[in-house]
Design an enzyme around this catalytic site. Structure first.
Site, PDB file in Angstrom:
ATOM      1  N   GLN A   1     -20.577  -1.424 -31.619  1.00 35.97           N
ATOM      2  CA  GLN A   1     -21.115   0.052 -31.936  1.00 35.97           C
ATOM      3  C   GLN A   1     -20.322   1.217 -31.691  1.00 35.97           C
ATOM      4  OE1 GLN A   1     -25.433   0.986 -31.404  1.00 35.97           O
ATOM      5  NE2 GLN A   1     -24.886   1.727 -29.568  1.00 35.97           N
TER       6      GLN A   1
ATOM      7  N   HIS B   1     -28.844   3.256 -19.226  1.00 30.38           N
ATOM      8  CA  HIS B   1     -28.666   4.676 -19.757  1.00 30.38           C
ATOM      9  C   HIS B   1     -28.610   5.698 -18.618  1.00 30.38           C
ATOM     10  CE1 HIS B   1     -31.557   2.046 -22.294  1.00 30.38           C
ATOM     11  NE2 HIS B   1     -30.677   2.893 -23.314  1.00 30.38           N
TER      12      HIS B   1
ATOM     13  N   ASP C   1     -22.463  -2.230 -26.088  1.00 31.74           N
ATOM     14  CA  ASP C   1     -22.281  -2.271 -27.514  1.00 31.74           C
ATOM     15  C   ASP C   1     -21.013  -2.144 -28.195  1.00 31.74           C
ATOM     16  OD1 ASP C   1     -25.218  -3.361 -27.992  1.00 31.74           O
ATOM     17  OD2 ASP C   1     -25.768  -1.333 -27.009  1.00 31.74           O
TER      18      ASP C   1
HETATM   19  O1  PAF Z   1     -27.659   1.956 -28.641  1.00 31.32           O
HETATM   20  C1  PAF Z   1     -28.543   2.451 -28.951  1.00 31.32           C
HETATM   21  O2  PAF Z   1     -29.565   2.545 -28.373  1.00 31.32           O
HETATM   22  C2  PAF Z   1     -28.771   2.755 -30.383  1.00 31.32           C
HETATM   23  O3  PAF Z   1     -28.169   1.915 -31.437  1.00 31.32           O
HETATM   24  C3  PAF Z   1     -28.263   4.169 -30.878  1.00 31.32           C
HETATM   25  C4  PAF Z   1     -26.857   4.549 -30.453  1.00 31.32           C
HETATM   26  C5  PAF Z   1     -29.040   5.187 -29.910  1.00 31.32           C
HETATM   27  C6  PAF Z   1     -28.585   4.503 -32.243  1.00 31.32           C
HETATM   28  O4  PAF Z   1     -29.940   4.417 -32.610  1.00 31.32           O
END
Ligand code: PAF
Length: 277
Positions: free
Chosen positions: A150, A34, A147
């Protein structure tokens, strides 16, 4: 760094941010992965918003919502020194008030891989992302390559709903032994943590085979399975060798390819991927 929870405070704080604005959406329990997204956002944009929200609608009924690791104070202490302008920490009631009934769903891209194993997961992700985008109005939004599906689904949603937002995908951050960083690594006991390097080893074996000239999708999937079955604590859920854009499984490899897998260690489910070609 300002921290806000309500939508009205978020909107007021957003209005006061001038220049290009980045959003780094997270579910908290932040790790170096992050922080690398935030650093990239900071390098690209004048202002950075980080959202911290464990989104209940992307968890299935038997998934880890109630156990998902949370430590807001620790998260805020980690992001403050990075020059984040605004931390947005909405509650579930703010995001999904009583009577909530609107959903955003990307069709084909949400179906295979994670979508097949976690029904409803991407509907939850795209719904919350549409709401975060609407509220925070960023110019750019940052996601991790770990991800991969995603990222693809969010990119598609952004395009389909005409959000004027650039989706930036940043490289997967790894521990020294190759394990992809994830908040869920926290659940692993010492033996499982050791065993979890098998994802990186299996993906590396597949990549090596690809680099040696293998172009048969099934041979690449077999390569990954061969490594996974040798690890007694690993329980494979799927391995995939799919087209990077459509996420369809490939018989013959052409162009950019997503090698990916989901593997259980006890109750902990980990995913990882490499892109080749
Ligand atoms: O990857 C994540 O942490 C979550 O899936 C996200 C993109 C913040 C959506 O809740």
């Amino acid at each position: 760094m300002k921290t806000v929870s309500s939508l009205s405070d978020l909107r007021a704080a957003r209005l006061s941010l001038k220049g290009t604005v980045a959003l780094v959406p997270t579910m908290g329990y932040l790790h170096e992965g992050h922080l690398s997204l935030i650093r990239q956002a900071k390098a690209d944009c004048e202002r950075v918003i980080v959202s911290i929200f464990v989104n209940p609608t992307q968890f299935g009924p038997n998934e880890d919502l109630s156990n998902y690791p949370r430590d807001l104070e620790r998260d805020l202490n980690l992001i403050q020194p990075l020059g984040v302008d605004l931390a947005w920490t909405p509650s579930a009631e703010v995001m999904y008030p009583p009577g909530y009934q609107t959903w955003v769903e990307v069709e084909a891209l949400s179906r295979p891989l994670e979508g097949a194993m976690r029904p409803g997961h991407f509907r939850g992700v795209t719904t919350v992302m549409a709401k975060l985008f609407n509220a925070a109005q960023p110019d750019k939004a940052y996601f991790g390559q770990k991800d991969a599906q995603q990222a693809a689904v969010i990119r598609q949603m952004t395009r389909d709903l005409n959000f004027p937002i650039e989706i930036v995908i940043c490289p997967t951050m790894r521990e020294a032994d190759g394990l992809a960083m994830s908040s869920r690594n926290e659940y692993l006991n010492a033996d499982e943590r050791q065993a979890a390097t098998v994802l990186f080893r299996a993906l590396s074996a597949a990549k090596e085979a690809y680099e040696a000239g293998e172009r048969e999708g099934e041979a690449i999937r077999r390569k990954m399975k061969e490594v996974l079955v040798r690890e007694p604590l690993a329980q494979m859920q799927y391995v995939s060798c799919a087209d990077y854009d459509t996420l369809e499984e490939l018989a013959v490899i052409k162009g950019k390819v997503l090698l990916s897998m989901a593997v259980f260690f006890g109750k902990t489910r980990l995913i990882d991927n490499f892109v080749v070609g």
